[in-house]
Design an enzyme around this catalytic site. Structure first.
Site, mmCIF file in Angstrom:
data_model
loop_
_atom_site.group_PDB
_atom_site.id
_atom_site.type_symbol
_atom_site.label_atom_id
_atom_site.label_comp_id
_atom_site.label_asym_id
_atom_site.label_seq_id
_atom_site.Cartn_x
_atom_site.Cartn_y
_atom_site.Cartn_z
ATOM 1 N N HIS A 149 0.852 -1.203 0.000
ATOM 2 C CA HIS A 149 0.000 0.000 0.000
ATOM 3 C C HIS A 149 0.887 1.251 0.000
ATOM 4 C CE1 HIS A 149 -3.117 2.752 1.413
ATOM 5 N NE2 HIS A 149 -3.986 1.796 1.685
ATOM 6 N N GLU A 249 -1.053 1.315 -5.158
ATOM 7 C CA GLU A 249 -0.876 0.080 -4.402
ATOM 8 C C GLU A 249 -0.848 -1.120 -5.342
ATOM 9 O OE1 GLU A 249 -4.064 0.223 -1.490
ATOM 10 O OE2 GLU A 249 -4.039 2.400 -1.646
#
Ligand code: TA6
Length: 278
Positions: A149, A249
């Site tokens: 992420h 991400e």
């Protein structure tokens, strides 16, 4: 050099330095929260929490064994790997490159009761490479979704553009609708999208830097920025913070989940190249 450092509250991290780059990786979550070449490349909130059980707002949280809050799982949003302690199991140091592998020993949970091994390897040098490997040590197959992420530091969110997602379908998490990305992506409002069937390379174009992200064994990319209203409700992000990052991400999400048979492994791999424009 790799040193174990501790904040006054006992929060532990590894500090890595070589001829080319330096980095900081928290043992909680195997969470890299600084990667500097000439400049800092990762964004971290100025009011991030560095404490037990809370993910740092910024850097690269590891979302595992679920990305988001899928309906089929009772796990917390983004899973538990980012909140648990990992340990350093291997390190190799060269003049221009440091390679570290961390392992999460405690991979079980009442809502994910499978035996497996989870390792993450960081190659810290001129580029940043990360490989997250899940090995199924159970007799049963299991399903995971996951994401690296990444919070990329940008000079001004309103002035960047992102290429590599053109013509790709995406699920817009804001209104739960399926859409198509028509052209290069620019940001002028909250974005929370799961792009699907993505190609390997995504590029962030900023005034002072071009960042190229290459993904392997992943066909989903999430683009997230909370913008103004959401930021007001986040206690680890100050009100102006949203202007200086974009999350891109690298993931296995939605239909791109990983079904791992017994004794098999899967590696989600990213390579990030930051090129400063002088
Ligand atoms: O990846 C996008 C997202 O799932 C958003 O929906 C947003 O909630 C973000 O991640 C941050 O999640 P967190 O649990 O770290 O606050």
């Amino acid at each position: 050099m790799v040193e174990v450092k501790r904040l006054p509250n006992g929060f532990e991290y590894l500090e890595v330095t070589n001829n080319i780059a330096s980095a900081k990786i928290a043992l909680q979550g195997a969470h890299i929260f600084s990667y500097k070449t000439d400049l800092e490349n990762l964004w971290v909130s100025s009011i991030a929490n560095y404490e037990d059980g809370k993910a740092i707002r910024g850097g690269i949280p590891i979302c595992w064994p679920v990305f988001g809050k899928p309906v089929y799982s009772q796990l917390n949003q983004h899973g538990f790997a980012r909140n648990r302690m990992w340990e350093l199991v291997n390190s190799k140091e060269e003049d221009d490159m440091t390679i570290l592998t961390l392992r999460l020993r405690d991979t079980r949970d009442e809502h994910f009761d499978y035996k497996c091994e989870l390792n993450v390897t960081f190659n810290i040098g001129n580029e940043l490479e990360i490989e997250l490997t899940t090995k199924n040590l159970d007799s049963r197959a299991f399903k995971i979704t996951q994401a690296l992420h990444t919070y990329f530091a940008v000079s001004n969110i309103s002035e960047i553009s992102i290429t590599g997602l053109e013509n790709k379908p995406y699920f817009d998490q804001r209104d739960a609708a399926h859409k198509i990305q028509k052209s290069a992506l620019t940001i002028d409002a909250e974005v929370d999208r799961i792009y699907q069937n993505t190609d390997n390379t995504i590029t962030i174009h900023d005034s002072n830097k071009t960042t190229s992200i290459t993904n392997l064994n992943s066909k989903s990319v999430i683009v997230w920025n909370p913008w103004i209203d959401k930021s007001l409700n986040m206690d680890d992000l100050n009100n102006e913070g949203y202007k200086n990052f974009i999350c891109i991400e690298s993931a296995n999400a939605l239909d791109d989940f990983v079904l791992l048979q017994s004794a098999k492994s899967h590696s989600l791999k990213i390579k990030i190249d930051f090129i400063n424009i002088v």
